[in-house]
Motif scaffolding. Structure first.
Motif, PDB file in Angstrom:
ATOM      1  N   VAL A  75      47.797  45.432  38.046  1.00 43.76           N
ATOM      2  CA  VAL A  75      47.813  46.614  38.912  1.00 43.76           C
ATOM      3  C   VAL A  75      48.323  46.211  40.292  1.00 43.76           C
ATOM      4  O   VAL A  75      48.439  45.027  40.599  1.00 43.76           O
ATOM      5  N   THR A  76      48.611  47.209  41.134  1.00 47.99           N
ATOM      6  CA  THR A  76      49.156  46.900  42.461  1.00 47.99           C
ATOM      7  C   THR A  76      48.141  47.028  43.584  1.00 47.99           C
ATOM      8  O   THR A  76      48.281  46.366  44.611  1.00 47.99           O
ATOM      9  N   ASP A  82      38.111  44.100  40.026  1.00 45.48           N
ATOM     10  CA  ASP A  82      39.405  43.514  39.671  1.00 45.48           C
ATOM     11  C   ASP A  82      39.382  42.005  39.875  1.00 45.48           C
ATOM     12  O   ASP A  82      38.599  41.476  40.675  1.00 45.48           O
ATOM     13  N   VAL A  83      40.269  41.325  39.171  1.00 48.53           N
ATOM     14  CA  VAL A  83      40.406  39.882  39.294  1.00 48.53           C
ATOM     15  C   VAL A  83      41.705  39.598  40.034  1.00 48.53           C
ATOM     16  O   VAL A  83      42.772  40.061  39.630  1.00 48.53           O
ATOM     17  N   MET A  84      41.593  38.861  41.121  1.00 50.34           N
ATOM     18  CA  MET A  84      42.755  38.535  41.951  1.00 50.34           C
ATOM     19  C   MET A  84      43.209  37.114  41.641  1.00 50.34           C
ATOM     20  O   MET A  84      42.385  36.209  41.508  1.00 50.34           O
ATOM     21  N   LEU A  85      44.522  36.953  41.550  1.00 49.57           N
ATOM     22  CA  LEU A  85      45.130  35.653  41.276  1.00 49.57           C
ATOM     23  C   LEU A  85      45.774  35.134  42.559  1.00 49.57           C
ATOM     24  O   LEU A  85      46.532  35.855  43.213  1.00 49.57           O
ATOM     25  N   VAL A 127      48.761  36.605  44.612  1.00 49.31           N
ATOM     26  CA  VAL A 127      49.947  36.657  43.753  1.00 49.31           C
ATOM     27  C   VAL A 127      49.937  37.924  42.907  1.00 49.31           C
ATOM     28  O   VAL A 127      50.957  38.582  42.747  1.00 49.31           O
ATOM     29  N   ALA A 128      48.789  38.268  42.351  1.00 50.06           N
ATOM     30  CA  ALA A 128      48.698  39.422  41.453  1.00 50.06           C
ATOM     31  C   ALA A 128      47.245  39.889  41.366  1.00 50.06           C
ATOM     32  O   ALA A 128      46.315  39.153  41.699  1.00 50.06           O
ATOM     33  N   ILE A 129      47.097  41.122  40.887  1.00 49.29           N
ATOM     34  CA  ILE A 129      45.781  41.732  40.695  1.00 49.29           C
ATOM     35  C   ILE A 129      45.712  42.219  39.254  1.00 49.29           C
ATOM     36  O   ILE A 129      46.650  42.862  38.765  1.00 49.29           O
ATOM     37  N   TYR A 130      44.603  41.929  38.592  1.00 45.64           N
ATOM     38  CA  TYR A 130      44.415  42.324  37.200  1.00 45.64           C
ATOM     39  C   TYR A 130      43.130  43.137  37.067  1.00 45.64           C
ATOM     40  O   TYR A 130      42.136  42.848  37.725  1.00 45.64           O
TER      41      TYR A 130
END
Length: 137
Positions: A75-76, A82-85, A127-130
């Motif tokens: 997701v953005t 949420d899990v953040m990378l 870097v990204a959100i999941y």
């Protein structure tokens, strides 16, 4: 069992103070960064409890994003649960659970699972959100 993002965050907070250990999975005894969201998801029966992915302490740049992408939706904009990378140098190598204002993660530099503000320093590393499929609206 239906779980809300708020319940997920509350369960992640129960890991705060657990000593850091690579591939640790025992609350109060040992946990690494991916262990926090994995163990919470496991306890809520959101992931297969038998998943064992061997990984080295040094990041390879592909494995962590692959694991997250196979089990979650990218997701953005972050929401609680949420899990953040994150990336420290070149490869994504660290994850944290987003609470809405803070992040919860097992951090080797401090030697334990902690919760702190998601500040500019951490935003630059993102870097990204999941998101778990169970939290998709």
């Amino acid at each position: 069992m239906t779980v809300t993002p708020q319940q997920f965050v509350a369960a992640a907070r129960e890991w705060v103070g657990t000593p850091f250990k690579h591939q640790g999975r025992v609350k109060g005894t040992a946990v690494d960064c991916i262990g926090v969201p994995y163990c919470v998801a496991r306890d809520f029966k959101m992931v297969d409890p038998n998943i064992m992915v061997p990984y080295k302490p040094e990041p390879d740049g592909r494995l962590l994003p692959q694991i997250l992408g196979e089990n979650m939706v990218r997701v953005t904009k972050p929401q609680p649960g949420d899990v953040m990378l994150f990336r420290f140098v070149t490869h994504p190598q660290h994850v944290a659970v987003y609470t809405g204002r803070n992040i919860i993660h097992s951090y080797s530099r401090v030697g334990k699972c902690i919760e702190h503000i998601f500040d500019e320093r951490w935003k630059r590393r993102l870097v990204a959100i999941y998101r778990f499929k169970e939290f998709m609206q």
